[in-house]
Design a protein around this motif. Sequence first.
Motif, PDB file in Angstrom:
ATOM      1  N   ASP A  48       0.812  -1.211   0.000  1.00  0.00           N
ATOM      2  CA  ASP A  48       0.000   0.000   0.000  1.00  0.00           C
ATOM      3  C   ASP A  48       0.847   1.264   0.000  1.00  0.00           C
ATOM      4  O   ASP A  48       0.377   2.331   0.380  1.00  0.00           O
ATOM      5  CB  ASP A  48      -0.939   0.008   1.211  1.00  0.00           C
ATOM      6  N   SER A  49       2.091   1.159  -0.414  1.00  0.00           N
ATOM      7  CA  SER A  49       2.963   2.325  -0.413  1.00  0.00           C
ATOM      8  C   SER A  49       2.996   2.964  -1.793  1.00  0.00           C
ATOM      9  O   SER A  49       2.457   2.433  -2.762  1.00  0.00           O
ATOM     10  CB  SER A  49       4.382   1.923   0.010  1.00  0.00           C
ATOM     11  N   VAL A  50       3.618   4.135  -1.863  1.00  0.00           N
ATOM     12  CA  VAL A  50       3.829   4.822  -3.136  1.00  0.00           C
ATOM     13  C   VAL A  50       5.326   4.788  -3.434  1.00  0.00           C
ATOM     14  O   VAL A  50       6.133   5.296  -2.651  1.00  0.00           O
ATOM     15  CB  VAL A  50       3.336   6.280  -3.092  1.00  0.00           C
ATOM     16  N   VAL A  51       5.684   4.169  -4.535  1.00  0.00           N
ATOM     17  CA  VAL A  51       7.081   4.019  -4.939  1.00  0.00           C
ATOM     18  C   VAL A  51       7.291   4.767  -6.246  1.00  0.00           C
ATOM     19  O   VAL A  51       6.499   4.625  -7.186  1.00  0.00           O
ATOM     20  CB  VAL A  51       7.448   2.529  -5.121  1.00  0.00           C
ATOM     21  N   THR A  52       8.343   5.575  -6.304  1.00  0.00           N
ATOM     22  CA  THR A  52       8.675   6.302  -7.535  1.00  0.00           C
ATOM     23  C   THR A  52      10.081   5.913  -7.981  1.00  0.00           C
ATOM     24  O   THR A  52      10.999   5.822  -7.163  1.00  0.00           O
ATOM     25  CB  THR A  52       8.614   7.821  -7.322  1.00  0.00           C
ATOM     26  N   LEU A  53      10.228   5.684  -9.259  1.00  0.00           N
ATOM     27  CA  LEU A  53      11.530   5.432  -9.870  1.00  0.00           C
ATOM     28  C   LEU A  53      11.888   6.639 -10.727  1.00  0.00           C
ATOM     29  O   LEU A  53      11.073   7.092 -11.535  1.00  0.00           O
ATOM     30  CB  LEU A  53      11.477   4.170 -10.735  1.00  0.00           C
ATOM     31  N   GLY A  54      13.080   7.177 -10.519  1.00  0.00           N
ATOM     32  CA  GLY A  54      13.546   8.304 -11.316  1.00  0.00           C
ATOM     33  C   GLY A  54      14.800   7.943 -12.089  1.00  0.00           C
ATOM     34  O   GLY A  54      15.793   7.511 -11.491  1.00  0.00           O
ATOM     35  N   ASN A  55      14.744   8.091 -13.398  1.00  0.00           N
ATOM     36  CA  ASN A  55      15.892   7.766 -14.245  1.00  0.00           C
ATOM     37  C   ASN A  55      16.472   9.055 -14.822  1.00  0.00           C
ATOM     38  O   ASN A  55      15.763   9.820 -15.486  1.00  0.00           O
ATOM     39  CB  ASN A  55      15.466   6.830 -15.379  1.00  0.00           C
ATOM     40  N   PHE A  56      17.769   9.285 -14.560  1.00  0.00           N
ATOM     41  CA  PHE A  56      18.419  10.529 -14.982  1.00  0.00           C
ATOM     42  C   PHE A  56      19.682  10.204 -15.773  1.00  0.00           C
ATOM     43  O   PHE A  56      20.785  10.169 -15.231  1.00  0.00           O
ATOM     44  CB  PHE A  56      18.726  11.396 -13.758  1.00  0.00           C
ATOM     45  N   GLY A  59      12.961  10.675 -16.870  1.00  0.00           N
ATOM     46  CA  GLY A  59      11.578  10.272 -16.645  1.00  0.00           C
ATOM     47  C   GLY A  59      11.421   9.628 -15.291  1.00  0.00           C
ATOM     48  O   GLY A  59      12.391   9.137 -14.701  1.00  0.00           O
ATOM     49  N   THR A  60      10.212   9.649 -14.780  1.00  0.00           N
ATOM     50  CA  THR A  60       9.906   8.963 -13.533  1.00  0.00           C
ATOM     51  C   THR A  60       8.669   8.106 -13.742  1.00  0.00           C
ATOM     52  O   THR A  60       7.888   8.318 -14.673  1.00  0.00           O
ATOM     53  CB  THR A  60       9.650   9.960 -12.379  1.00  0.00           C
ATOM     54  N   ALA A  61       8.504   7.143 -12.871  1.00  0.00           N
ATOM     55  CA  ALA A  61       7.309   6.301 -12.883  1.00  0.00           C
ATOM     56  C   ALA A  61       6.953   5.988 -11.445  1.00  0.00           C
ATOM     57  O   ALA A  61       7.841   5.722 -10.625  1.00  0.00           O
ATOM     58  CB  ALA A  61       7.547   5.018 -13.669  1.00  0.00           C
ATOM     59  N   SER A  62       5.669   6.015 -11.137  1.00  0.00           N
ATOM     60  CA  SER A  62       5.210   5.778  -9.771  1.00  0.00           C
ATOM     61  C   SER A  62       4.177   4.661  -9.743  1.00  0.00           C
ATOM     62  O   SER A  62       3.383   4.502 -10.678  1.00  0.00           O
ATOM     63  CB  SER A  62       4.603   7.056  -9.177  1.00  0.00           C
ATOM     64  N   VAL A  63       4.202   3.899  -8.655  1.00  0.00           N
ATOM     65  CA  VAL A  63       3.266   2.793  -8.444  1.00  0.00           C
ATOM     66  C   VAL A  63       2.631   2.967  -7.074  1.00  0.00           C
ATOM     67  O   VAL A  63       3.329   3.223  -6.086  1.00  0.00           O
ATOM     68  CB  VAL A  63       3.971   1.427  -8.519  1.00  0.00           C
ATOM     69  N   HIS A  64       1.322   2.831  -7.017  1.00  0.00           N
ATOM     70  CA  HIS A  64       0.600   2.919  -5.749  1.00  0.00           C
ATOM     71  C   HIS A  64      -0.436   1.805  -5.679  1.00  0.00           C
ATOM     72  O   HIS A  64      -1.241   1.650  -6.593  1.00  0.00           O
ATOM     73  CB  HIS A  64      -0.098   4.270  -5.603  1.00  0.00           C
ATOM     74  N   GLY A  65      -0.391   1.050  -4.596  1.00  0.00           N
ATOM     75  CA  GLY A  65      -1.380  -0.009  -4.409  1.00  0.00           C
ATOM     76  C   GLY A  65      -1.401  -1.021  -5.528  1.00  0.00           C
ATOM     77  O   GLY A  65      -2.456  -1.570  -5.855  1.00  0.00           O
TER      78      GLY A  65
END
Length: 330
Positions: A197-205, A212-218
């Motif tokens: 149930d957390s919010v995870v973000t991946l950031g690629n630089f 770009g970033t991508a986020s996943v929630h639930g």
Amino acid sequence: MRNSADIRKMNKNKIRRILWSGGGYTKQQIAGITGLSVATCNTLLNELLDAGEVIGEKARVAEVGRSTTRYEIDERFESILCLTFDMVNGQRKLTWWLLSMLGNVTASNTINFDLLTIDTLKNQITDIFQSYQNISVTVVGTPSIAEHGIIRHCDIPELEGLALVDHLSNQFGIPVLMENDMHLKAFGFYMMQETSDSVVTLGNFPAHVLPGTASVHGGTILKGANQFAGMVGFLPYGIQRDEYLAQLNPKESLPLIEKAVIAIIALVNPEIIVFTGDLINQEKLHTIQENCQQHIPNEYIPRFQYQENMDHYYLEGMYQQALIQKGEIL
């Protein structure tokens, strides 16, 4: 209202999902997990046995007493094709893996090209299908926006505007799922962390490439209406695009990265941001975090984590998305 065929399909998929997790289960164990009756599980398992999708082996429950049948997936029955393409130092790189329904890699290859067109992709995939005829679903990871099966704003210019999903599904007659590579990596990381149930973000630089970033929630990838969510390279940095890309170098990029990270924290509020890309290292991560704290209250600063290589998470994300796709179509 669901009819009996729909219910039967749903119940069979419940059993499949258990067996896809690996290991062997008795019908009593499957009934306990799914809530289905033992009789229903017995009927459906017999159908899966007859189709060759599962195998059953006799096993003794205790040192003495009757034996029972333990059921597990037959990895020879069907395969998942996972396909990615990238631009590395001007060279096009096509990589594919063949996975069993348990996620085990049974074959893989990487091929470099000077130009990667749809015809080249089709020829390569045709060769794969001719060699492995039990492929039931294909997952494509693309360094672009994957807008309704169409490649947009791609790092590989000759693939720009290509309706890749339609091309592949029409030619090979199987379901094709295409996702932005960041979405798949973030989803794979999320699934392997078991953070339900957390919010995870991946950031690629990366250097000289739009970040770009991508986020996943639930368990859901936050894509937006056109799968554009997280494209922080399009934020207004106050400079022209060419100058912005030029400043994405190891010496000048930190202020640009910090602006992107601050925007993500304010808009998405993740619990963790995983950083990757050749503009980031562990030392720079501490600097970014300190500078973000000048703008964001400390209690809202997420945990920062540096991950040099995301390949393992990328493959896991493709595998997990394939299981979701299979569960929807079976």
